[in-house]
Design a protein around this motif. Structure first.
Motif, mmCIF file in Angstrom:
data_model
loop_
_atom_site.group_PDB
_atom_site.id
_atom_site.type_symbol
_atom_site.label_atom_id
_atom_site.label_comp_id
_atom_site.label_asym_id
_atom_site.label_seq_id
_atom_site.Cartn_x
_atom_site.Cartn_y
_atom_site.Cartn_z
ATOM 1 N N ASP A 60 -22.364 -45.332 87.018
ATOM 2 C CA ASP A 60 -23.264 -44.405 86.331
ATOM 3 C C ASP A 60 -24.305 -45.138 85.499
ATOM 4 O O ASP A 60 -25.483 -44.761 85.473
ATOM 5 N N ARG A 63 -26.813 -46.493 87.816
ATOM 6 C CA ARG A 63 -27.646 -45.416 88.380
ATOM 7 C C ARG A 63 -28.761 -45.030 87.415
ATOM 8 O O ARG A 63 -29.897 -44.786 87.824
ATOM 9 N N VAL A 64 -28.446 -44.963 86.137
ATOM 10 C CA VAL A 64 -29.470 -44.639 85.135
ATOM 11 C C VAL A 64 -30.548 -45.714 85.108
ATOM 12 O O VAL A 64 -31.753 -45.417 85.142
ATOM 13 N N THR A 67 -32.585 -45.705 88.423
ATOM 14 C CA THR A 67 -33.490 -44.552 88.474
ATOM 15 C C THR A 67 -34.690 -44.774 87.569
ATOM 16 O O THR A 67 -35.837 -44.518 87.962
ATOM 17 N N SER A 68 -34.453 -45.263 86.357
ATOM 18 C CA SER A 68 -35.550 -45.512 85.417
ATOM 19 C C SER A 68 -36.513 -46.556 85.964
ATOM 20 O O SER A 68 -37.731 -46.450 85.784
ATOM 21 N N GLU A 168 -31.405 -33.585 86.836
ATOM 22 C CA GLU A 168 -30.573 -34.780 86.737
ATOM 23 C C GLU A 168 -31.442 -36.035 86.642
ATOM 24 O O GLU A 168 -31.154 -36.941 85.851
ATOM 25 N N ARG A 172 -31.555 -38.702 83.473
ATOM 26 C CA ARG A 172 -31.417 -40.152 83.619
ATOM 27 C C ARG A 172 -32.622 -40.873 83.032
ATOM 28 O O ARG A 172 -32.486 -41.919 82.383
ATOM 29 N N LEU A 207 -21.902 -41.627 80.465
ATOM 30 C CA LEU A 207 -23.237 -41.068 80.262
ATOM 31 C C LEU A 207 -23.263 -40.056 79.128
ATOM 32 O O LEU A 207 -24.204 -40.024 78.331
#
Length: 278
Positions: A60, A63-64, A67-68, A168, A172, A207
């Motif tokens: 997780d 993933r954040v 994505t950023s 979502e 993020r 998260l």
């Protein structure tokens, strides 16, 4: 959307980190293949929950941050495309200028005399044809990462690739802006909340915990000293991960990882101590 991203998401990569992540995914799938959770014993069930959640926090956090990173890249023009477009534009502008000078030399002399009287009348046209202006125009016209892959924005790109909702992706993005690495003119900068970012990337926080901590810190940011804000950040991260540090040593619950609701309550206590007037 480029087919290579849609049809072959796990295509072998030359990057060793990406290859290792793909291998870890295969290993996890192999480990969980055929597992019947209902047939596990009580102790095994609890151990399985802890093991999976531990892996999930690592994933997780990544993933954040990933994505950023994609969202940030989608805000700027594509460097390679801009360079190619700029070189073409400069060559065309230079060629056009050379042709104009050779064909209209006599007219240019007359224009120079007129320019001496009213220089502003010709300057804009000359500037528009200059290689530097053509270079800048080509850079502005170069496609962003999202548009190059057929998407209108970075949010749409991530939604399509990662099969996520816009809400979502935005959640993020908000967390990644505070806990993720920032960039300035191509150079990396420390996250706004570096202790939180390190814990998130290391899988020490979930998260929900991270979002609560960001809410607390953002609420205190404008009303407390930097030193106090750093102290609150260290304390909340330690409470969320179960670590014992000078800020939490001797306090009730020290060494126990707090769930998001307990972290929120701790944040309220910090606000009451450091910013009692709100």
């Amino acid at each position: 959307m480029a087919t290579m991203f849609m049809e072959n998401p796990s295509e072998a990569s030359s990057n060793p980190v990406i290859a290792a992540v793909e291998q870890a995914r295969d290993a996890l799938l192999a480990a969980l293949s055929g597992v019947s959770f209902g047939l596990l014993g009580d102790e095994e069930s609890l151990s399985m929950l802890l093991a999976i959640e531990s892996v999930g926090r690592v994933v997780d956090g990544a993933r954040v941050l990933s994505t950023s990173d994609v969202l940030r890249r989608s805000e700027y023009f594509d460097a390679a495309a801009a360079k190619s477009a700029a070189e073409t534009a400069v060559a065309q502008a230079s060629s056009a200028q050379s042709a104009d000078r050779s064909a209209d030399r006599s007219a240019a002399e007359s224009d120079a005399e007129a320019q001496a009287v009213a220089p502003d009348s010709v300057a804009p046209e000359a500037a528009a044809a200059s290689p530097s202006v053509a270079c800048a125009a080509a850079s502005l016209a170069a496609p962003t990462l999202a548009r190059r892959l057929g998407c209108r924005s970075g949010v749409e790109l991530v939604c399509t690739l990662a099969r996520l909702s816009r809400s979502e992706v935005r959640q993020r993005a908000v967390l990644g802006e505070k806990a993720g690495q920032r960039m300035l003119l191509g150079r990396p900068l420390a996250p706004t909340y570096p202790v939180l970012g390190e814990a998130l990337q290391g899988g020490e926080l979930g998260l929900e915990q991270a979002r609560v901590i960001v809410q607390v810190l953002d609420g205190l940011r404008s009303s407390v000293l930097v030193e106090d804000l750093d102290r609150v950040e260290r304390s909340l991260v330690a409470s969320g991960s179960g670590a014992i540090i000078p800020e939490t040593e001797g306090l009730p619950g020290a060494g126990i990882a707090f769930a998001p609701e307990l972290l929120r309550q701790q944040g309220i206590q910090w606000k009451a101590r450091l910013a009692p007037d709100g």
